[in-house]
Design a protein around this motif. Structure first.
Motif, PDB file in Angstrom:
ATOM      1  N   ASP A  74      -8.502  34.483  42.158  1.00  0.00           N
ATOM      2  CA  ASP A  74      -8.549  33.091  41.721  1.00  0.00           C
ATOM      3  C   ASP A  74      -9.987  32.584  41.848  1.00  0.00           C
ATOM      4  OD1 ASP A  74      -7.234  30.855  40.735  1.00  0.00           O
ATOM      5  OD2 ASP A  74      -6.676  30.107  42.709  1.00  0.00           O
ATOM      6  N   VAL A  75     -10.382  31.651  41.059  1.00  0.00           N
ATOM      7  CA  VAL A  75     -11.652  30.930  41.097  1.00  0.00           C
ATOM      8  C   VAL A  75     -12.867  31.783  40.741  1.00  0.00           C
ATOM      9  CG1 VAL A  75     -13.198  29.459  42.473  1.00  0.00           C
ATOM     10  CG2 VAL A  75     -10.742  29.308  42.819  1.00  0.00           C
ATOM     11  N   THR A  76     -13.156  32.821  41.498  1.00  0.00           N
ATOM     12  CA  THR A  76     -14.403  33.578  41.377  1.00  0.00           C
ATOM     13  C   THR A  76     -14.644  34.114  39.970  1.00  0.00           C
ATOM     14  OG1 THR A  76     -14.032  34.239  43.668  1.00  0.00           O
ATOM     15  CG2 THR A  76     -15.782  35.377  42.498  1.00  0.00           C
ATOM     16  N   THR A  77     -13.587  34.485  39.262  1.00  0.00           N
ATOM     17  CA  THR A  77     -13.730  35.078  37.935  1.00  0.00           C
ATOM     18  C   THR A  77     -14.000  34.056  36.835  1.00  0.00           C
ATOM     19  OG1 THR A  77     -11.328  34.996  37.731  1.00  0.00           O
ATOM     20  CG2 THR A  77     -12.307  37.084  38.444  1.00  0.00           C
ATOM     21  N   GLY A 124     -12.314  30.052  33.388  1.00  0.00           N
ATOM     22  CA  GLY A 124     -12.989  28.791  33.647  1.00  0.00           C
ATOM     23  C   GLY A 124     -12.638  27.743  32.614  1.00  0.00           C
ATOM     24  N   GLU A 125     -13.206  26.564  32.796  1.00  0.00           N
ATOM     25  CA  GLU A 125     -13.031  25.475  31.846  1.00  0.00           C
ATOM     26  C   GLU A 125     -14.250  24.573  31.915  1.00  0.00           C
ATOM     27  OE1 GLU A 125      -9.957  21.893  30.657  1.00  0.00           O
ATOM     28  OE2 GLU A 125      -9.823  22.756  32.646  1.00  0.00           O
ATOM     29  N   GLY A 126     -14.668  24.081  30.779  1.00  0.00           N
ATOM     30  CA  GLY A 126     -15.789  23.155  30.740  1.00  0.00           C
ATOM     31  C   GLY A 126     -17.113  23.873  30.563  1.00  0.00           C
ATOM     32  N   GLU A 127     -18.175  23.099  30.627  1.00  0.00           N
ATOM     33  CA  GLU A 127     -19.501  23.652  30.345  1.00  0.00           C
ATOM     34  C   GLU A 127     -19.974  24.663  31.371  1.00  0.00           C
ATOM     35  OE1 GLU A 127     -22.448  20.220  32.115  1.00  0.00           O
ATOM     36  OE2 GLU A 127     -21.521  19.865  30.164  1.00  0.00           O
ATOM     37  N   ARG A 128     -19.372  24.714  32.546  1.00  0.00           N
ATOM     38  CA  ARG A 128     -19.786  25.665  33.580  1.00  0.00           C
ATOM     39  C   ARG A 128     -18.919  26.920  33.625  1.00  0.00           C
ATOM     40  NH1 ARG A 128     -23.735  25.880  36.738  1.00  0.00           N
ATOM     41  NH2 ARG A 128     -22.594  25.990  38.663  1.00  0.00           N
ATOM     42  N   THR A 132     -16.528  34.399  30.268  1.00  0.00           N
ATOM     43  CA  THR A 132     -17.071  35.197  29.168  1.00  0.00           C
ATOM     44  C   THR A 132     -18.104  36.200  29.676  1.00  0.00           C
ATOM     45  OG1 THR A 132     -16.702  33.414  27.595  1.00  0.00           O
ATOM     46  CG2 THR A 132     -18.340  35.064  26.979  1.00  0.00           C
ATOM     47  N   TYR A 133     -18.952  35.767  30.592  1.00  0.00           N
ATOM     48  CA  TYR A 133     -20.038  36.619  31.088  1.00  0.00           C
ATOM     49  C   TYR A 133     -19.562  37.690  32.059  1.00  0.00           C
ATOM     50  CZ  TYR A 133     -22.628  32.889  28.921  1.00  0.00           C
ATOM     51  OH  TYR A 133     -23.083  31.996  28.009  1.00  0.00           O
ATOM     52  N   PHE A 134     -18.341  37.545  32.558  1.00  0.00           N
ATOM     53  CA  PHE A 134     -17.762  38.570  33.426  1.00  0.00           C
ATOM     54  C   PHE A 134     -16.927  39.578  32.629  1.00  0.00           C
ATOM     55  CE2 PHE A 134     -18.023  35.480  37.175  1.00  0.00           C
ATOM     56  CZ  PHE A 134     -19.103  36.128  37.728  1.00  0.00           C
ATOM     57  N   ALA A 135     -16.886  39.437  31.294  1.00  0.00           N
ATOM     58  CA  ALA A 135     -16.134  40.384  30.463  1.00  0.00           C
ATOM     59  C   ALA A 135     -16.674  41.787  30.707  1.00  0.00           C
ATOM     60  CB  ALA A 135     -16.258  40.012  28.984  1.00  0.00           C
ATOM     61  N   GLY A 136     -15.783  42.694  31.035  1.00  0.00           N
ATOM     62  CA  GLY A 136     -16.169  44.058  31.374  1.00  0.00           C
ATOM     63  C   GLY A 136     -16.159  44.280  32.879  1.00  0.00           C
ATOM     64  N   ALA A 137     -16.682  43.329  33.631  1.00  0.00           N
ATOM     65  CA  ALA A 137     -16.601  43.408  35.091  1.00  0.00           C
ATOM     66  C   ALA A 137     -15.200  43.024  35.553  1.00  0.00           C
ATOM     67  CB  ALA A 137     -17.643  42.501  35.734  1.00  0.00           C
ATOM     68  N   ILE A 162     -15.523  39.767  22.895  1.00  0.00           N
ATOM     69  CA  ILE A 162     -14.813  39.690  24.178  1.00  0.00           C
ATOM     70  C   ILE A 162     -13.684  40.718  24.286  1.00  0.00           C
ATOM     71  CG2 ILE A 162     -13.482  38.198  25.718  1.00  0.00           C
ATOM     72  CD1 ILE A 162     -16.455  37.451  25.412  1.00  0.00           C
ATOM     73  N   LYS A 163     -12.840  40.819  23.272  1.00  0.00           N
ATOM     74  CA  LYS A 163     -11.672  41.692  23.370  1.00  0.00           C
ATOM     75  C   LYS A 163     -12.001  43.144  23.694  1.00  0.00           C
ATOM     76  CE  LYS A 163      -7.311  42.881  21.343  1.00  0.00           C
ATOM     77  NZ  LYS A 163      -6.477  42.930  20.183  1.00  0.00           N
ATOM     78  N   PRO A 164     -13.082  43.735  23.183  1.00  0.00           N
ATOM     79  CA  PRO A 164     -13.377  45.120  23.573  1.00  0.00           C
ATOM     80  C   PRO A 164     -13.689  45.287  25.064  1.00  0.00           C
ATOM     81  CG  PRO A 164     -14.562  44.544  21.567  1.00  0.00           C
ATOM     82  CD  PRO A 164     -13.966  43.270  22.104  1.00  0.00           C
ATOM     83  N   LEU A 165     -14.069  44.205  25.729  1.00  0.00           N
ATOM     84  CA  LEU A 165     -14.445  44.275  27.143  1.00  0.00           C
ATOM     85  C   LEU A 165     -13.392  43.696  28.089  1.00  0.00           C
ATOM     86  CD1 LEU A 165     -18.136  43.057  26.769  1.00  0.00           C
ATOM     87  CD2 LEU A 165     -17.325  45.411  27.031  1.00  0.00           C
ATOM     88  N   MET A 166     -12.573  42.771  27.574  1.00  0.00           N
ATOM     89  CA  MET A 166     -11.669  42.044  28.468  1.00  0.00           C
ATOM     90  C   MET A 166     -10.432  41.626  27.683  1.00  0.00           C
ATOM     91  SD  MET A 166     -12.549  38.784  30.950  1.00  0.00           S
ATOM     92  CE  MET A 166     -13.365  37.791  29.731  1.00  0.00           C
TER      93      MET A 166
END
Length: 189
Positions: A74-77, A124-128, A132-137, A162-166
């Protein structure tokens, strides 16, 4: 593994509470995490280089007891690593988003190794938002549509980047989709 709750016996004891694991702001104050309104508990953000140690301890116990082959965080991802940058004088990692990102992705790899399977998580939600950047990790998140009911969806980005990674599960919580913020439902009558 982003948040640490203080030891507050007898109602909410936390045997893993360690004040030296709390990330600090540049002024020395602890970084605040999630606030639980129902209990009045204020969580603190764990230093990026300490997250994996807590995870390894708890995840090993869960693995031994239940033998799951996947995990959920939860949260961290869903949120950017800079929420965990530690400015403590005794910090063992640089106070940079890059160092926090590296520590958090090591956390993800460690969890996958313990469970021998995929890692799912909160989006996540919102501008922060950072999912997306954790896709693959991260192997999948609850990937809420940004903008909810008035969203402008870019299916080509989701399908090709995104789909190829996550593999994402769902488009977000139903109760969030029909209201601009918070939770809500459509009237059934």
């Amino acid at each position: 593994y982003t948040d640490m709750y203080p030891d507050n016996p007898p109602d909410y004891p936390s045997p893993l509470y360690d004040p030296t694991a709390i990330a600090k702001l540049p002024n020395g104050d602890p970084r605040l995490g999630w606030f639980q309104e129902a209990t009045g508990q204020q969580a603190f953000v764990i230093k990026p280089d300490r997250m994996q140690g807590f995870s390894a301890l708890v995840s090993a116990q869960i693995q031994a007891e239940y033998q799951p082959n996947a995990a959920y965080i939860d949260v961290t991802t869903g949120w950017p690593p800079d929420i965990a940058i530690d400015f403590s004088p005794d910090a063992t990692t640089p106070a940079t988003a890059a160092a926090a990102y590296a520590a958090i992705t090591r956390l993800f790899e460690g969890i996958k190794a313990i469970y021998g399977g995929p890692l799912f998580g909160e989006g996540g939600e919102g501008e922060r938002r950072f999912d997306t950047y954790f896709a693959g990790a991260v192997d999948a998140v609850e990937r809420q549509v940004e903008g909810r009911l008035t969203a402008h969806v870019a299916p080509d980005f989701e399908l090709t980047a995104i789909k190829p990674l996550m593999l994402n599960h769902g488009m977000g919580y139903y109760a969030r989709y029909f209201v601009p913020e918070g939770q809500g439902f459509l009237p059934l009558a």
